[in-house]
Design an enzyme around this catalytic site. Structure first.
Site, PDB file in Angstrom:
ATOM      1  N   LYS A  58      10.193  -1.576  32.212  1.00  0.00           N
ATOM      2  CA  LYS A  58      11.197  -2.633  32.251  1.00  0.00           C
ATOM      3  C   LYS A  58      12.327  -2.367  33.244  1.00  0.00           C
ATOM      4  O   LYS A  58      12.993  -3.306  33.697  1.00  0.00           O
ATOM      5  CB  LYS A  58      11.779  -2.833  30.851  1.00  0.00           C
ATOM      6  CG  LYS A  58      10.843  -3.521  29.867  1.00  0.00           C
ATOM      7  CD  LYS A  58      10.720  -4.999  30.161  1.00  0.00           C
ATOM      8  CE  LYS A  58      10.027  -5.733  29.028  1.00  0.00           C
ATOM      9  NZ  LYS A  58      10.013  -7.190  29.252  1.00  0.00           N
ATOM     10  N   SER A 313       2.500   1.039  28.728  1.00  0.00           N
ATOM     11  CA  SER A 313       3.739   0.382  29.134  1.00  0.00           C
ATOM     12  C   SER A 313       5.018   1.062  28.676  1.00  0.00           C
ATOM     13  O   SER A 313       6.072   0.863  29.272  1.00  0.00           O
ATOM     14  CB  SER A 313       3.740  -1.069  28.641  1.00  0.00           C
ATOM     15  OG  SER A 313       3.630  -1.117  27.232  1.00  0.00           O
TER      16      SER A 313
END
Length: 420
Positions: A58, A313
Site C-alpha cells: 500500500k 500482499s
C-alpha cells in the site's frame, strides 16, 4: 458535449511512479516457493510485498498519490480512510513528505495496525476510530474532508494510487527471467489488481491475471457478474485487508477488461494457508496476504508445468488472532465440531461419554455445562476436534444411540457465531 473517457494506466505514468518511489519503496524479492511448486508440479514464485517497510504494497499507491499534490493541497493536509494497510502507507508518506494527515479507521481495527500507524506517522498524523466497517470510516473521512477543504487519499479508486500499485507488476516483469504464465493477485477495492493487470496487458498480454477475493466479501466478482459496481449489504470482515462492500469505479472498469478470471476463497481455507506458510516456510502473513496461495487448488490442473506468481500482499497480522485462525482452519477442514450434548444428571455420565461415545482419537476442546435441578438431563455445549472428517458420522450415531445427542451447531450460524 464532452465525451466521458475510460481511464487506462499508461506505461509512461507507471514508469514515472517508479521514479517517484525509488527512494521510498523496497524492490521486494520474487522468490521460488518449493512447497507449493512441488504440490502443484509448477514453478510457483512469491512476490514478497509483505517485506515492504510498512509490511504491505500500500505504500506504493499512497506515496505516489501524495507526491503528486499541489503545494496548497499539501499545506491544507490530507485525509484517508483505511482498515489498516493503506493507513500505514499514508502515515509513512505523511512523515516522509512532512504533511499533516488525519486517518480514519474502523473501531474494530486490530490494535497492532493502529500502533503501526502511530509509529510510521509520528506527530504528522491524527487517528480517528469511527464506526464498525471501512465504509463507516470512509463516510466520516469524506465528511471531514469536505468540511475542512482537505485532500482525500483514496485507498484504491484513484489514478495515482493505481499507477503506484502497478509498479508491483513492473518489478515482477523485470525480475523474472522466464515468461510468466499466471499471476494471482488479491482483490479488495481493486487498486492492485487494476494497476498490475494494466502493466501486464501492455508488456506481457499472454499472462493470465487471476483476481482472488474472500468468499465472504465477493464485491469484484459480483460487480463483474452484474457488469456494474454493486454494494454488498453484508460482508465477512475477517480478511480485513480485502473485505470491502463496493469496489471502485475506476478499478472495476480496468479489471473488467484485464482480468482473466475472478475467484473467491473460503476464509477457513485462507486460515489454513496462513498456518502452512508459517509452519513450512516461516513466513508470517495477514489473511489478505494468503489469499492468492489459497486459490491455487482451484487451478491445480491449469498451472501444472507453468510459471506462476502469487502476490503476498502483506504481513500486518495481530498475534492475538492466532487462536481464531487455527479454529477457522479446523472448521473448514471439517475437523472441529460443536454440539449440544444432553447429559443425564447422574454420576458417571461424563465418564460414559468419554469412554464409550468419543472415538479413540477424538479430543474435547470446549466444554460448557451447568447442572440443573429437578431435570433428568442438562445441556452442555461441547467442542470436539477429530483426526479425520469421516469420524463425524459414527460419532453422531453413537451419541444418538445412547441418547446424548441434542443438536449439531456448526450449520446453525445464529448460534454458532457465539462460539467462533
Amino acid at each position: 458535449m464532452k465525451v466521458k473517457t475510460t481511464y487506462v494506466p499508461k506505461l509512461v505514468d507507471i514508469r514515472k511512479a517508479v521514479t517517484t518511489l525509488k527512494d521510498v519503496v523496497t524492490v521486494t524479492p520474487l522468490i521460488p516457493n518449493y512447497s507449493y511448486s512441488n504440490k502443484y508440479s509448477s514453478n510457483v514464485l512469491l512476490k514478497r510485498e509483505d517485506l515492504q517497510q510498512v509490511r504491505s504494497y500500500k505504500i506504493r499507491g499512497a506515496y505516489n498519490k501524495m507526491s503528486s499534490l499541489t503545494a496548497q493541497q499539501l499545506n491544507n493536509g490530507i485525509v484517508c480512510a483505511s482498515a489498516g494497510n493503506h493507513a500505514q502507507g499514508v502515515a509513512f508518506a505523511c512523515q516522509k513528505l512532512k504533511i499533516q494527515g488525519t486517518i480514519f479507521m474502523p473501531a474494530p481495527t486490530p490494535n497492532q495496525k493502529i500502533e503501526q500507524v502511530r509509529m510510521f506517522g509520528g506527530s504528522y498524523v491524527t487517528i480517528e476510530l469511527i464506526g464498525d466497517t471501512f465504509d463507516d470510516a470512509y463516510k466520516a473521512a469524506k465528511s471531514h474532508c469536505e468540511r475542512l477543504s482537505k485532500t482525500f487519499v483514496h485507498p484504491f479508486d484513484d489514478q495515482k494510487i493505481i499507477e503506484g500499485q502497478a509498479t508491483v507488476g513492473l518489478e515482477i516483469l523485470e525480475q523474472s527471467n522466464e515468461k510468466i504464465d499466471f499471476v494471482f493477485v488479491p482483490v479488495g477495492g481493486g487498486g492492485l489488481a487494476a494497476g498490475l493487470s494494466s502493466i501486464f496487458k501492455i508488456v506481457s498480454p499472454d499472462t493470465k491475471i487471476i483476481g482472488v477475493e474472500p468468499e465472504g466479501a465477493p464485491s469484484m466478482k459480483m460487480a463483474l457478474e452484474k457488469n456494474k459496481t454493486v454494494r454488498l449489504e453484508n460482508i465477512e470482515k475477517f480478511i480485513d485487508g480485502a473485505a470491502v462492500q463496493q469496489v471502485g469505479e475506476l478499478t472495476f472498469n480496468i479489471c473488467k477488461e484485464n482480468l482473466s478470471d475472478m475467484v473467491t476463497v473460503a476464509e477457513g481455507k485462507v486460515c489454513q494457508t496462513i498456518l502452512d506458510l508459517y509452519n513450512r516456510d516461516a513466513i508470517v502473513v495477514e489473511p489478505a496476504g494468503a489469499l492468492t496461495l489459497a486459490a491455487l487448488d482451484q487451478y491445480a490442473e491449469e498451472i501444472s508445468g507453468k510459471n506462476v506468481v502469487c502476490i503476498v500482499s502483506g504481513s500486518n497480522n495481530d498475534i492475538t488472532r492466532t487462536a481464531e485462525i487455527k479454529e477457522r482452519a479446523l472448521l473448514h477442514a471439517d475437523l472441529k465440531h460443536y454440539f449440544i450434548i444432553r447429559f443425564p444428571q447422574r454420576a458417571g455420565a461424563l465418564k460414559e461419554f468419554v469412554a464409550d461415545i468419543l472415538g479413540p482419537n477424538d479430543d474435547i476442546t470446549h466444554f460448557e455445562y451447568t447442572k440443573k435441578s429437578s431435570r433428568e438431563t442438562a445441556p452442555a455445549v461441547v467442542g470436539i476436534e477429530l483426526k479425520h472428517p469421516k469420524d463425524l458420522a459414527p460419532l453422531i450415531t453413537r451419541m444418538k444411540e445412547r441418547n446424548f445427542f441434542g443438536d449439531y451447531l456448526n450449520n446453525k450460524p445464529d448460534l454458532f457465531q457465539f462460539l467462533v
